[in-house]
Design a protein around this motif. Sequence first.
Motif, short mmCIF file in Angstrom:
data_model
loop_
_atom_site.label_atom_id
_atom_site.label_comp_id
_atom_site.label_asym_id
_atom_site.label_seq_id
_atom_site.Cartn_x
_atom_site.Cartn_y
_atom_site.Cartn_z
N ASP A 158 -9.79 -12.20 38.94
CA ASP A 158 -10.50 -13.08 38.00
C ASP A 158 -10.89 -12.36 36.71
O ASP A 158 -11.58 -12.91 35.86
CB ASP A 158 -11.75 -13.68 38.67
CG ASP A 158 -12.77 -12.62 39.12
OD1 ASP A 158 -12.57 -11.42 38.80
OD2 ASP A 158 -13.76 -13.00 39.77
N HIS A 164 -12.84 -9.73 36.45
CA HIS A 164 -14.05 -8.92 36.63
C HIS A 164 -13.70 -7.65 37.41
O HIS A 164 -12.59 -7.49 37.91
CB HIS A 164 -15.13 -9.72 37.36
CG HIS A 164 -15.64 -10.88 36.58
ND1 HIS A 164 -16.33 -10.73 35.38
CD2 HIS A 164 -15.56 -12.22 36.80
CE1 HIS A 164 -16.66 -11.92 34.91
NE2 HIS A 164 -16.20 -12.84 35.74
N ARG A 179 -27.60 -14.93 38.60
CA ARG A 179 -26.20 -15.06 38.96
C ARG A 179 -25.87 -14.04 40.05
O ARG A 179 -26.21 -12.87 39.93
CB ARG A 179 -25.29 -14.85 37.74
CG ARG A 179 -23.82 -15.08 38.05
CD ARG A 179 -22.97 -15.12 36.79
NE ARG A 179 -22.87 -13.82 36.15
CZ ARG A 179 -21.90 -13.49 35.27
NH1 ARG A 179 -20.99 -14.38 34.95
NH2 ARG A 179 -21.88 -12.30 34.74
N HIS A 184 -19.82 -13.79 45.83
CA HIS A 184 -20.24 -14.69 46.90
C HIS A 184 -19.04 -14.99 47.78
O HIS A 184 -17.98 -15.42 47.27
CB HIS A 184 -20.82 -15.98 46.33
CG HIS A 184 -21.98 -16.50 47.11
ND1 HIS A 184 -23.18 -16.84 46.53
CD2 HIS A 184 -22.14 -16.74 48.44
CE1 HIS A 184 -24.03 -17.26 47.46
NE2 HIS A 184 -23.41 -17.21 48.63
N LEU A 227 -18.04 -23.13 46.00
CA LEU A 227 -18.10 -21.81 45.37
C LEU A 227 -17.37 -21.80 44.03
O LEU A 227 -17.85 -21.18 43.07
CB LEU A 227 -17.49 -20.75 46.31
CG LEU A 227 -18.39 -20.22 47.42
CD1 LEU A 227 -17.60 -19.30 48.34
CD2 LEU A 227 -19.59 -19.47 46.84
N ARG A 240 -19.14 -20.90 40.52
CA ARG A 240 -18.58 -19.89 39.61
C ARG A 240 -18.38 -20.48 38.22
O ARG A 240 -18.76 -19.87 37.21
CB ARG A 240 -17.25 -19.36 40.15
CG ARG A 240 -16.60 -18.29 39.29
CD ARG A 240 -15.13 -18.14 39.60
NE ARG A 240 -14.38 -19.37 39.28
CZ ARG A 240 -13.09 -19.53 39.51
NH1 ARG A 240 -12.39 -18.58 40.08
NH2 ARG A 240 -12.49 -20.66 39.18
N ASP A 241 -17.79 -21.65 38.17
CA ASP A 241 -17.51 -22.28 36.87
C ASP A 241 -18.78 -22.62 36.11
O ASP A 241 -18.79 -22.66 34.88
CB ASP A 241 -16.66 -23.54 37.07
CG ASP A 241 -15.25 -23.24 37.56
OD1 ASP A 241 -14.84 -22.04 37.51
OD2 ASP A 241 -14.56 -24.17 38.01
N VAL A 296 -22.43 -17.90 39.97
CA VAL A 296 -21.78 -16.82 40.69
C VAL A 296 -20.74 -16.21 39.76
O VAL A 296 -20.07 -16.92 39.00
CB VAL A 296 -21.10 -17.35 41.97
CG1 VAL A 296 -20.37 -16.23 42.70
CG2 VAL A 296 -22.11 -18.02 42.88
N ARG A 297 -20.59 -14.88 39.82
CA ARG A 297 -19.60 -14.23 38.97
C ARG A 297 -18.21 -14.26 39.59
O ARG A 297 -17.27 -14.78 39.00
CB ARG A 297 -20.01 -12.78 38.69
CG ARG A 297 -19.19 -12.13 37.59
CD ARG A 297 -19.49 -10.64 37.46
NE ARG A 297 -18.90 -9.88 38.56
CZ ARG A 297 -18.80 -8.55 38.58
NH1 ARG A 297 -19.28 -7.84 37.58
NH2 ARG A 297 -18.25 -7.94 39.60
N SER A 298 -18.07 -13.70 40.78
CA SER A 298 -16.79 -13.67 41.48
C SER A 298 -16.96 -14.31 42.85
O SER A 298 -18.04 -14.24 43.45
CB SER A 298 -16.27 -12.24 41.64
OG SER A 298 -15.96 -11.67 40.38
N ILE A 299 -15.89 -14.91 43.36
CA ILE A 299 -15.97 -15.58 44.65
C ILE A 299 -14.83 -15.10 45.55
O ILE A 299 -13.76 -14.72 45.08
CB ILE A 299 -15.92 -17.11 44.51
CG1 ILE A 299 -14.67 -17.56 43.74
CG2 ILE A 299 -17.18 -17.62 43.81
CD1 ILE A 299 -14.51 -19.08 43.65
#
Length: 281
Positions: free
Chosen positions: A15, A17, A106, A110, A129, A133-134, A138-141
């Motif tokens: 993603d 990150h 955030r 997750h 999730l 995120r969107d 949450v940053r990354s899922i």
Amino acid sequence: MSDDGGSREPLRLNDGHHLPAIGLGTFGLTGEAGIAAIVSALGLGYRLLDTAVGYGNEWEVGEAVRRSEVPGEDVVVATKIRARDHGYDATRRSIAESRRTLGVDRIGLHLIHWPNPRLDRYVETWQALVAARDEGEVRSIGVSNFTAAHLETLVGETGVVPAVNQVELHPHLPQAAQRAVHERLGIRTQSWSPLGRGRVLLERPEVTRPAERLSASPAQVVLRWHHQLGADPVPKSADPGRQRENLAPVGRLTEAEMDAITGLGRRGGRLWGGDPETTHL
């Protein structure tokens, strides 16, 4: 085979990150002693803390970050959705509750803790999730304990590939086929219980011989094995000495040493029989 163990530089996820190449498992780290252990780990250089709703210690993890001298924005906290919170609406509520308990706006990473296929709600849970995120909650899922079939269902129905799959992975359970699926899909492999059954594994000559050659501990050798496989271990320890040892980089294992350690894999190698098809957590 990866050489990520040569450094502790953050690794790029699918993603965009980044995630630290090693984390601290926090299962069982509760109360003031748990907070102190996590603060110690942060002071030594850990920047990824792995918790879960089911561990019952999200508050302690968040409190440790607040008490630490490390800026909160430099720490990635990972948590997980439990079985009772599967389903779109329940997952959104669980995410909101985890944010409150951790004390963060955030969540860094997750995961869905287990697929719980008998509930048949992990796709809805994943969609929740994705939405979180969107919307910036949450940053990354990612997921945890998902098999190739579960991953194919998620990607097929949503078009969104998890950034991470955290699975049981240690020399008694090398997960070669699962790791190949992750590599094909661009999913980062994380290893829970990376040191397996402790002494049972760490006293094996396949581990102790390279430890002697590298002037390293057996645990360091096993963690190095993970990194060279391209997997990111999340060892748990409350002891500052072991925390420091687990974080320290170690010289490269030879191909023969890697093969010997991987050769310790055995049928029924799971630590407590946690089968992703039947485990309900």
